[in-house]
Design a protein around this motif. Structure first.
Motif, PDB file in Angstrom:
ATOM      1  N   ALA A  81       0.772  -1.431   0.114  1.00  0.00           N
ATOM      2  CA  ALA A  81      -0.359   0.046   0.256  1.00  0.00           C
ATOM      3  C   ALA A  81       1.437   1.640  -0.267  1.00  0.00           C
ATOM      4  N   GLY A  82       0.518   1.872  -0.484  1.00  0.00           N
ATOM      5  CA  GLY A  82       0.507   3.407  -0.401  1.00  0.00           C
ATOM      6  C   GLY A  82       1.006   3.956  -1.677  1.00  0.00           C
ATOM      7  N   SER A  83       1.775   5.031  -1.753  1.00  0.00           N
ATOM      8  CA  SER A  83       1.795   6.070  -3.242  1.00  0.00           C
ATOM      9  C   SER A  83       3.408   6.471  -2.738  1.00  0.00           C
ATOM     10  N   THR A  84       4.599   6.533  -2.542  1.00  0.00           N
ATOM     11  CA  THR A  84       5.139   6.809  -1.994  1.00  0.00           C
ATOM     12  C   THR A  84       6.224   5.922  -2.172  1.00  0.00           C
ATOM     13  N   ASN A  85       6.422   4.899  -3.278  1.00  0.00           N
ATOM     14  CA  ASN A  85       6.837   3.422  -2.935  1.00  0.00           C
ATOM     15  C   ASN A  85       8.449   3.760  -4.153  1.00  0.00           C
ATOM     16  N   SER A  86       9.261   3.312  -4.034  1.00  0.00           N
ATOM     17  CA  SER A  86      10.388   2.746  -5.017  1.00  0.00           C
ATOM     18  C   SER A  86      10.835   2.358  -4.970  1.00  0.00           C
ATOM     19  N   CYS A  87      11.923   1.620  -6.194  1.00  0.00           N
ATOM     20  CA  CYS A  87      12.431   0.158  -6.568  1.00  0.00           C
ATOM     21  C   CYS A  87      14.277   0.371  -6.475  1.00  0.00           C
ATOM     22  N   GLN A  88      14.697  -0.478  -6.001  1.00  0.00           N
ATOM     23  CA  GLN A  88      15.781  -1.125  -6.193  1.00  0.00           C
ATOM     24  C   GLN A  88      16.101  -2.317  -6.752  1.00  0.00           C
TER      25      GLN A  88
END
Length: 176
Positions: A81-88
């Motif tokens: 959930a959420g809208s401030t995610n990033s992927c590494q």
């Protein structure tokens, strides 16, 4: 016509798969980029980006001396959930090798960017709009049915464009 190895500055004539002939100037030589890398490990964070909850998929290709390998199989991560995610996206980090990163939607990953040489991490914050297809084939020029040891076309995420060649025959063709 006899075969010979072209040098930087030479003009060589090539014929593509459609039979069109072109004269091109040798501007450099290619290192063999090698095989497609293994699927990257992908993690995610609830901060540092604008990615929303979804499953994200990423593929990488090695870029060395102007040559790009085929892309790896996909590495994926499920973002909660959420809208401030990033992927590494974890990269192999081989000295002198850059990695083109393709990603976001599984099965239709698009070009997102190219790492610095030797980089070990690429972060997708959601700021880049993916565009540009995966490499569909080895992007080197072939001569007489065998890969040349020093020819390449194209750049990651773009349509093939002649960049350099050391093709030893006028009976060369572009692989695309």
């Amino acid at each position: 016509m006899p075969n010979r190895t072209a040098s930087i500055g030479d003009t060589v004539q090539v014929r593509n798969a459609r039979g069109k002939t072109a004269n091109i100037v040798v501007t450099g030589t290619q290192a063999n980029a090698g095989s497609a890398p293994s699927a990257p490990a992908v993690g995610n964070s609830g901060t540092g980006g604008t990615l929303t909850a979804a499953t994200y998929s990423y593929r990488i290709s090695a870029v060395k001396g102007g040559a790009e390998t085929l892309a790896s199989t996909a590495g994926t991560t499920v973002v909660g959930a959420g809208s401030t995610n990033s992927c590494q996206i974890t990269l192999p980090g081989v000295a002198g090798t850059q990695y083109a990163v393709y990603g976001r939607v599984g099965g239709s990953e698009l070009y997102m960017g190219t790492s610095l040489p030797g980089a070990v991490l690429f972060t997708d914050t959601g700021a880049v709009t993916p565009a540009g297809a995966l490499p569909a084939a080895d992007n080197r020029i072939a001569g007489n049915g065998h890969h040349s040891t020093g020819a390449y076309v194209g750049q990651p995420g773009t349509a093939p464009v002649v960049k350099a060649t050391t093709v030893a025959s006028v009976n060369a063709y572009f692989k695309y």
